[in-house]
Scaffold this active site. Structure first.
Site, PDB file in Angstrom:
ATOM      1  N   HIS A   1      -4.986  -8.367  -2.470  1.00 40.34           N
ATOM      2  CA  HIS A   1      -3.745  -7.591  -2.557  1.00 40.34           C
ATOM      3  C   HIS A   1      -4.051  -6.130  -2.883  1.00 40.34           C
ATOM      4  O   HIS A   1      -3.521  -5.211  -2.234  1.00 40.34           O
ATOM      5  CB  HIS A   1      -2.841  -8.203  -3.634  1.00 40.34           C
ATOM      6  CG  HIS A   1      -1.694  -7.337  -4.042  1.00 40.34           C
ATOM      7  ND1 HIS A   1      -0.447  -7.446  -3.487  1.00 40.34           N
ATOM      8  CD2 HIS A   1      -1.621  -6.322  -4.953  1.00 40.34           C
ATOM      9  CE1 HIS A   1       0.361  -6.540  -4.033  1.00 40.34           C
ATOM     10  NE2 HIS A   1      -0.336  -5.852  -4.930  1.00 40.34           N
ATOM     11  N   GLU A   2      -4.906  -5.900  -3.903  1.00 41.65           N
ATOM     12  CA  GLU A   2      -5.232  -4.521  -4.308  1.00 41.65           C
ATOM     13  C   GLU A   2      -5.941  -3.769  -3.185  1.00 41.65           C
ATOM     14  O   GLU A   2      -5.670  -2.585  -2.937  1.00 41.65           O
ATOM     15  CB  GLU A   2      -6.106  -4.541  -5.568  1.00 41.65           C
ATOM     16  CG  GLU A   2      -5.418  -5.098  -6.805  1.00 41.65           C
ATOM     17  CD  GLU A   2      -4.189  -4.301  -7.189  1.00 41.65           C
ATOM     18  OE1 GLU A   2      -4.157  -3.081  -6.943  1.00 41.65           O
ATOM     19  OE2 GLU A   2      -3.234  -4.903  -7.729  1.00 41.65           O
TER      20      GLU A   2
END
Length: 465
Positions: A325-326
């Protein structure tokens, strides 16, 4: 009433407009918080759609934690607004400016040394803010966070940390401010361009050096040990051409059991930082309540840790999903977009500042009838005059942030990590006692991240293991 106000001098109209808008924003925020507190008070049982996500015990703990935080926020916000109003009404800003002038005069520096007086003013203002904010910070840490099992600090550690933060802040703030004021003074008609370029350079430098030189002053950073997790992270970074150079674990458990992760750096020099509280296999909070003893800078009794009934953090597969996600934020250009938006806003504000700085009535409105100090001009224009624009911009950025979060979740799902991210989001929500039910208006105005249920729905039919 409005007609009477319009008959007042322009500077008086400006003063009351600033004060009125400030209280309007506060009352709006108080109303939103009231709506959300009503949700905390009335939603006492796990909603049916949350039955497979949250057990009743964790749901009740998160409800009480968020209710306590909301009540604290109301009273601290009321104090802050009242304090700010009294400072304006009683002429606190010009009074502190004169005190700063008295200090510089004792050092043999006259009124011509405006930058020196500005630095003394800034130091006194930040010291006042630190002292008046200390009781609230103490209460938040040692009453609310302590009550709900998050605080890991002792009082002596907290106070030493507060002093260190103040000193480091001054070491950065004072030189930067003095250079900015000097640039504005000598910049001529185009000073706003030079001032903007200076703040751009400073922000990029601070982002670059923060994790390497500033953050280690407060927390211990160690390389992630060789092993399955490190290899998997490096392989995932390579798969999307993320130029990872270093992997760190930060000892976040010294302060709190809240968890986090982030990456930083420019160009081909990226680093990833994982909080030890995020890592199920590394968190001291999972070791029977005993902190890892290796190479602590503090005495063995500092910081303290508490035993937990269940493991905190995520397993390796879930950590990879969180990092997916990051890294999605990076791959999709969200970081660059945020920097561009920030700098466009900064340039616009400096341009408007250049137009308004010569308006004497702005200074008179806040008690400066004999002088127009540049630092005071910056404070009045950026903090007070721009406040309606700042509120609108903040809301727009919140909306944009939620959009970016959905896109980053979709990116992780595209990497085949939907199921792991699904379970990781649930675990992190439980570990941080996030309350999964929100008033729609409060959520729309405040949540930079979408509510948990919305994120889980967007991940599709992925099921937690």
């Amino acid at each position: 009433m409005l007609q009477s106000l319009l008959l007042l001098p322009v500077e008086t109209q400006i003063f009351y407009a600033v004060l009125g808008f400030s209280w309007t924003v506060y009352l709006w925020e108080a109303y939103l918080s009231y709506r959300q507190r009503s949700v905390y008070r009335t939603t006492t049982h796990v909603p049916q759609e949350l039955g497979k996500i949250m057990d009743p015990d964790t749901f009740e703990k998160s409800r009480l934690y968020q209710l306590d935080k909301s009540n604290f926020s109301f009273w601290s916000g009321l104090y802050s607004e009242t304090e700010g109003t009294l400072i304006l009404l009683l002429g606190g800003i010009p009074f502190l400016w004169h005190v700063a002038g008295s200090v510089t005069a004792r050092c043999g520096l006259g009124p011509d040394y405006e930058i020196a007086q500005s630095l003394v003013f800034l130091t006194l203002a930040t010291l006042f803010s630190a002292v008046t904010g200390l009781p609230w910070s103490l209460y938040n840490t040692f009453v609310i966070e302590e009550k709900h099992g998050f605080n890991q600090q002792t009082l002596s550690f907290f106070l030493k940390d507060a002093v260190k933060k103040f000193v480091v802040t001054q070491c950065i703030l004072l030189p930067v401010t003095s250079l900015l004021l000097y640039i504005i003074k000598i910049g001529g008609d185009y000073f706003f361009i030079y001032a903007w370029l200076f703040t751009l350079i400073v922000s990029l430098v601070l982002v670059t050096i923060y994790a390497d030189y500033i953050a280690p002053l407060f927390d211990k950073f160690t390389p992630l040990p060789e092993g399955e997790l490190k290899t998997a992270i490096e392989d995932m970074a390579k798969s999307i051409s993320f130029p990872l150079t270093k992997l760190y674990v930060v000892e976040g458990s010294k302060r709190s059991s809240h968890s986090n992760a982030y990456f930083y750096g420019f160009f081909k020099n990226k680093r990833i930082v994982l909080f030890d509280t995020l890592l199920e296999d590394y968190s001291p909070l999972n070791n029977g309540g005993e902190a890892q003893p290796a190479e602590r800078d503090e005495a063995p009794s500092e910081p303290k840790t508490k035993a937990k009934n269940k493991k905190q953090g995520c397993n390796n597969a879930e950590i990879l999903a969180v990092l997916g996600h990051e890294l999605g934020h990076w791959k999709l250009g969200h970081t660059v977009k945020n920097i561009v938006i920030s700098q466009m806003n900064s340039f616009l504000c400096f341009s408007l500042f250049a137009v308004l700085i010569g308006r004497r009535e702005l200074f008179v409105a806040f008690g400066f009838t004999e002088s127009q100090p540049t630092l005071i001009g910056l404070m009045i224009i950026f903090q007070f005059i721009f406040s309606p624009y700042n509120e609108l911009l903040s809301f727009c950025l919140t909306v944009l942030s939620r959009r970016f979060e959905f896109q980053a979740d979709a990116f992780a799902r595209g990497m085949g990590k939907a199921s792991e991210l699904y379970s990781a989001l649930i675990k992190l929500n439980k570990d941080n006692l996030g309350f999964p039910v929100a008033d729609w208006l409060f959520s729309m105005w405040h949540y930079s991240h979408p509510p948990l249920l919305e994120r889980l729905r967007a991940l599709g039919d992925a099921k937690q293991d």
